[in-house]
Design a protein around this motif. Structure first.
Motif, PDB file in Angstrom:
ATOM      1  N   CYS A  64       0.824  -1.210   0.000  1.00  0.00           N
ATOM      2  CA  CYS A  64       0.000   0.000   0.000  1.00  0.00           C
ATOM      3  C   CYS A  64       0.856   1.257   0.000  1.00  0.00           C
ATOM      4  O   CYS A  64       0.503   2.255  -0.602  1.00  0.00           O
ATOM      5  N   ALA A  68       1.373   0.856  -4.353  1.00  0.00           N
ATOM      6  CA  ALA A  68       0.162   1.537  -4.823  1.00  0.00           C
ATOM      7  C   ALA A  68       0.506   2.830  -5.555  1.00  0.00           C
ATOM      8  O   ALA A  68       0.068   3.018  -6.697  1.00  0.00           O
ATOM      9  N   CYS A 144      -9.334  -5.958   3.859  1.00  0.00           N
ATOM     10  CA  CYS A 144      -8.906  -4.588   4.184  1.00  0.00           C
ATOM     11  C   CYS A 144      -8.942  -4.314   5.683  1.00  0.00           C
ATOM     12  O   CYS A 144      -8.217  -3.447   6.175  1.00  0.00           O
TER      13      CYS A 144
END
Ligand code: HEC
Length: 187
Positions: A64, A68, A144
């Protein structure tokens, strides 16, 4: 023969008319934005799943944090679009929504408060002379919650406190609206 003349006139003037108004092809732009979003989202999710399976959430944090933005940059360079993620409550302050994004996120939140499921929310678009913008909702999935949920493992909490001291992106449960993909293309 006479009958043909008006028809020819009509067909000849049609392209000239559309060129004169110079409207962007919003259907094509929306289609393109959806494709990029799908690709970006799919890549992220599979990387995240693999990293979670092999090393748990602290290891997957890198996906992330590092991957990302990298995937977003690559998608942006390849396509001429600027690809980003945002949310009402962000983890990384760099993902803070601008006024239009904020308005769309609030509108979706209102729809959900009135009973709409996150899967039923519709993408939002904004067209101006300068650019085309597109936002697509991102739902919170079971996966998540390990990093965005209310109850985080102590090592996840500690890593987040270290990397994101201003983190606001916890307390979510599956089915919540987590945020949005936000795309823009200069026209
Ligand atoms: C391994 C931990 C972890 C998992 C699992 C995880 N995230 Fe995140 N998420 C993060 C981190 C770290 C950031 C901040 C990234 C950055 O620095 O830009 C983030 C940022 C985001 C953002 C950008 C907005 C913001 O808050 O800064 C969205 C949207 C998001 N995550 C959605 C999801 C969704 C949806 C899932 C499940 C499919 C998910 N995340 C799973 C750690 C995680």
């Amino acid at each position: 023969m006479k009958k043909w003349i008006p028809m020819l006139l009509v067909s000849a003037s049609w392209p000239a008319l559309t060129a004169a108004t110079d409207q962007p092809d919003t259907a094509a732009l929306q289609q393109e934005a959806r494709q990029i979003t799908q690709q970006f989202g799919g890549q992220l999710k599979s990387l995240l799943q693999a990293a979670m399976a092999s090393g748990g959430p602290v290891n997957a944090m890198q996906v992330c944090k590092v991957n990302a933005p990298q995937i977003a940059d690559t998608a942006s360079k390849d396509s001429g679009w600027k690809v980003a993620r945002t949310a009402s409550r962000v983890r990384n302050p760099a993902n803070q929504p601008d006024p239009w994004e904020q308005q769309v996120l609030q509108d979706w939140a209102r729809q959900m408060a009135a009973g709409t499921a996150v899967e039923q929310l519709q993408p939002a678009t904004l067209v101006s002379a300068a650019e085309y913008r597109f936002m697509q909702p991102i739902a919170t999935a079971d996966l998540c919650v390990k990093c965005h949920g209310a109850e985080l493992a102590p090592e996840v909490r500690a890593t987040l406190a270290e990397l994101y001291p201003q983190d606001q992106a916890t307390g979510f449960k599956a089915g919540d609206l987590r945020g949005a993909f936000s795309l823009r293309k200069p026209l």
